[in-house]
Every structure is written in structure tokens, then in C-alpha cells.
Design a protein around this motif. Sequence first.
Motif, mmCIF file in Angstrom:
data_model
loop_
_atom_site.group_PDB
_atom_site.id
_atom_site.type_symbol
_atom_site.label_atom_id
_atom_site.label_comp_id
_atom_site.label_asym_id
_atom_site.label_seq_id
_atom_site.Cartn_x
_atom_site.Cartn_y
_atom_site.Cartn_z
ATOM 1 N N HIS A 124 0.786 -1.232 0.000
ATOM 2 C CA HIS A 124 0.000 0.000 0.000
ATOM 3 C C HIS A 124 0.817 1.281 0.000
ATOM 4 O O HIS A 124 0.259 2.350 -0.274
ATOM 5 N N MET A 274 -2.261 6.271 6.086
ATOM 6 C CA MET A 274 -3.297 5.325 6.506
ATOM 7 C C MET A 274 -4.712 5.827 6.207
ATOM 8 O O MET A 274 -5.585 5.849 7.067
ATOM 9 N N ALA A 275 -4.929 6.252 4.955
ATOM 10 C CA ALA A 275 -6.252 6.573 4.410
ATOM 11 C C ALA A 275 -6.806 7.911 4.877
ATOM 12 O O ALA A 275 -7.918 8.272 4.497
ATOM 13 N N TYR A 280 -4.280 6.079 0.497
ATOM 14 C CA TYR A 280 -3.560 5.420 1.592
ATOM 15 C C TYR A 280 -2.467 6.326 2.143
ATOM 16 O O TYR A 280 -2.277 6.423 3.352
ATOM 17 N N TYR A 281 -1.745 6.993 1.247
ATOM 18 C CA TYR A 281 -0.673 7.897 1.660
ATOM 19 C C TYR A 281 -0.802 9.208 0.904
ATOM 20 O O TYR A 281 -1.096 9.214 -0.301
ATOM 21 N N PHE A 341 -6.113 -2.297 8.124
ATOM 22 C CA PHE A 341 -6.000 -2.419 6.663
ATOM 23 C C PHE A 341 -7.246 -3.084 6.079
ATOM 24 O O PHE A 341 -7.774 -2.654 5.041
ATOM 25 N N ILE A 344 -10.248 -0.696 6.119
ATOM 26 C CA ILE A 344 -10.171 0.335 5.081
ATOM 27 C C ILE A 344 -10.704 -0.209 3.759
ATOM 28 O O ILE A 344 -11.472 0.461 3.052
ATOM 29 N N GLU A 345 -10.332 -1.429 3.442
ATOM 30 C CA GLU A 345 -10.798 -2.046 2.196
ATOM 31 C C GLU A 345 -12.274 -2.418 2.271
ATOM 32 O O GLU A 345 -13.063 -2.094 1.373
ATOM 33 N N LEU A 350 -11.405 4.983 1.887
ATOM 34 C CA LEU A 350 -10.800 6.037 1.066
ATOM 35 C C LEU A 350 -11.888 6.980 0.555
ATOM 36 O O LEU A 350 -11.714 8.204 0.532
#
Length: 456
Positions: A124, A274-275, A280-281, A341, A344-345, A350
Motif C-alpha cells: 500500500h 493510513m487513508a 492510503y498515503y 488495513f 479500510i478495504e 478512502l
Amino acid sequence: MTDTLTPSTPTPTAPSVTQERRIVTAVPGPRSVELQKRRLATVSGGVGSALPVYIVKAHGAIVVDVDGNQFIDLGAGIGVTTIGHTEASVVAAAVGQAEDFIHTLFTVTPYEEYVRVCELLAEHTPGDFAKKSVLINSGAEAVENGVKIARKFTGRRAVAVLDHAYHGRTVLTMAMNYKAMPYATGYGPLASDVYHVPSSYPYHDGLSGADAAARTIAYLDKVIGASDMACLVVEPIQGEGGFMVAAEGYFTALQDWCTANGVVMIADEIQSGMARTGAYYASEHFGWVPDLVLTAKGIAGGFPLAAVTGRAEIMDASQTGGLGGTFGGNPVSCAAAIAVFEAIEANNLLAEGQRIEKTLRAGLGKLQDKYDIIGDIRGRGAMIAIELVQPGTGATTKVANAAAVNSIAAYAAQHGVLLLTAGTYGNVLRFLPSLAVTDVLLLDALSIIDDAIAAL
């Protein structure tokens, strides 16, 4: 009797915290006042608190104090509880891991959870090259290790950082911060071979990314010298400095210069990763692929964990045993990070960051139209700030208005909204809500800020 342990699969009950603002006592209330007395007797005066209300429960975007007051949390522990307080899957993962084992030390007897976090970081973080990571405890420790790794790889000494930067409170990172008070005053001597260079601050300098980069590079060349530089450490969106967003093309120009001169360019994504920014970044917003990326804060949902991730050849420059630490990559923290992680998905967080930016920018834009003390609105995703200036100076001299920031934050706290202040000159209000915050809560908070400005 069996030699095989069967992990439990706990299903924690979500805390009964309604997602609403509610003030039922004075702020701080009587129980918080009593706890504050106890604190003053035993806690070092060097440890501050933005608001002396003592929290007993939290969930989603709401924190509850010991007096029953519920606050909209627009700080998320300074960007830590990014996916929300006590998110169920993170709690379950941490509890399950704690029941299996809490600590062995990865450098003595390793475990899969550490490896899995490193795999997720490789996947990521920006860049499609081979990457490796080391896990440690905190953001400042990530900065220290990033510098150490860069020095080992390059064989050089000098560290460059940008004006208005904040990197931590350790001996090295104190020297890397732009602002001395309160982080470094009286704690010297500070670490040597740290150089501060001009940054891109479009609201004040008016420079294009290319022109700002040329100014920075001229300083790097003339004052430090590329042949002595180990690394350039930058925040893609500066945190404590006031959420400065560099002009387009600034970071990629610096990366090109670093690559051409054998300098390691490090992205300090401790607050912006981290979103939080809708990616993510935050580096991704600028089309920038750093050599090393520093992660902390939001990676483990509130459990202490940090990482340095980067090009495999740089990360492998250290000798075996040169990296690590007793609690680095603690298995409970790693289990929580894996759950972050996955959340987030699974929850498309996001997109939630992008939603929050849209809501905040629209609401703050209306306030800017109404009040000329709001000089600038900037940031990405759930990392937005307003810079406040003296009335009538926003389009000209842009004189800092720290008094207004302090008054607004105090008013908001009394009415159930927790705000963070920032900025080199103390004139920035930063919005760092969790990605669980609803538009209803955001609009409610903005109405309080409207009232606070009107009351100035």
C-alpha cells in the motif's frame, strides 16, 4: 491434552455511545475537576492537555467524559483513531491476539503478524518496486530509524528538513522541528548535522511548485552540499506546522534532485498516512514516490505501532541486529493493524475521506464567505485546516490571528466539539476527524464554529 492452541474469536459488544453531541454539565465537569486535582499532584507539569476533561468511553466519532458529556471528536487523538474509536474488528483482533500471546520479541522468536503487516505496507505504500519494512513503536522512533537507515545506506551525515516541520520529541527529532517552543526549549544541546531549508507555502509565498523547489534545491546545494547529505525528510502535508500543502510539482522536483544526487528522500506520513487524506498515503496526491515512507499514528487503530518502509536495497543496508527494539512490532498492535488495513478495504474508507473533505470544504467555504478572518482553507481528505488572520489582512499582509484560534477552540469545547490548534504562529485550526464521522456531526460541529466566530 493437546499441543495445539485454538485461538478464541471474541465478538466484543460495541460501546453504547450515541453518535451525537451532548453537554450535561459545565466543561470541565465536577468529576473531571476532581481528577485534574489528582493529576496535578502526580503527573509531570511537562505533560499538557488541550482540554482537562477525562474520557471514560469512546466510539465512532464521539468521546464521553466522566461527567457524561459527549464531544464530537475532530482530533482523533491527533490523527490516531482514523477509522473510528473502538472499531469492532480492531477490538476483536486485539483481544484475540492478546488471548493467544502478547509478547515474545520478534528478534528472538518471530511471528506471522509482524510479517503480514510488512506485506501490507509493501502493498500500500507508493511505488511498485521491491520494499521492506521495520516495525517500531512511535512516530518519532520511525523518524529516528529512517534517518539512521539513510545514513547507513549513503555513508553520509547531513539531514535536511523543511521549514514549519514537526517530527517528534526525541533528541534528534527536536532538532528536526521548526518550532523550538515547547518541544526543544531548554533541552539542548540538540543533535548536530540537521539543516532547515525553505519549504513550499503557497498561501504566503505565492510560488509555483517549480519555483519553490528551485529555492529549496539552491539551499540544499549551497548550504549543505549534496555530497554530504544522507536524506531529506518531509511531510507531504505538514501537520503541526499548519497543514501546509505544497504547490503542484514541488515534491516530484525534489525527488528528482535527490535521486540524481544519491540522497534518500523520506516521506514522514505519520499523520497524513493510513487513508486519512482519501488515499492510503498523501504522497499519492502529488504523484510522488518517496524512497522511504514513515507510518505511525493511524496504522493500528490506537495501539502503539510505527514503521519504516522503503526500497529493499536501502532497508537492507543495515547490518543484522542494527534495527529493532523490545516492543517494536508487538503482536497485539500488529493484529490491530491488520484489522485496520482490512477495514479500510471492506468499508471503502478512502471514499469516506473524500466525502469528509467535500463536506468540510463546503461548510468552511461558507464560513470564509461570511468571516474575513478565515484567510485560507487547505488540506486533503479528513485532514483539513483553516488559517486565521487579523480582520482585513487576509488578501494583503495576512497577519496571524492566534487569539481567534484559541477563542474558537475554547468556545467549541464548551459546546461539545473538540478542535485541535496548529501552525507555526498558532493561527491554524485543524480538522482531523475519524473516517467514521457522519456529515450530520460535521455540520453540527461547523454550526458551533460559526457561533464561536460570531462571538469573537
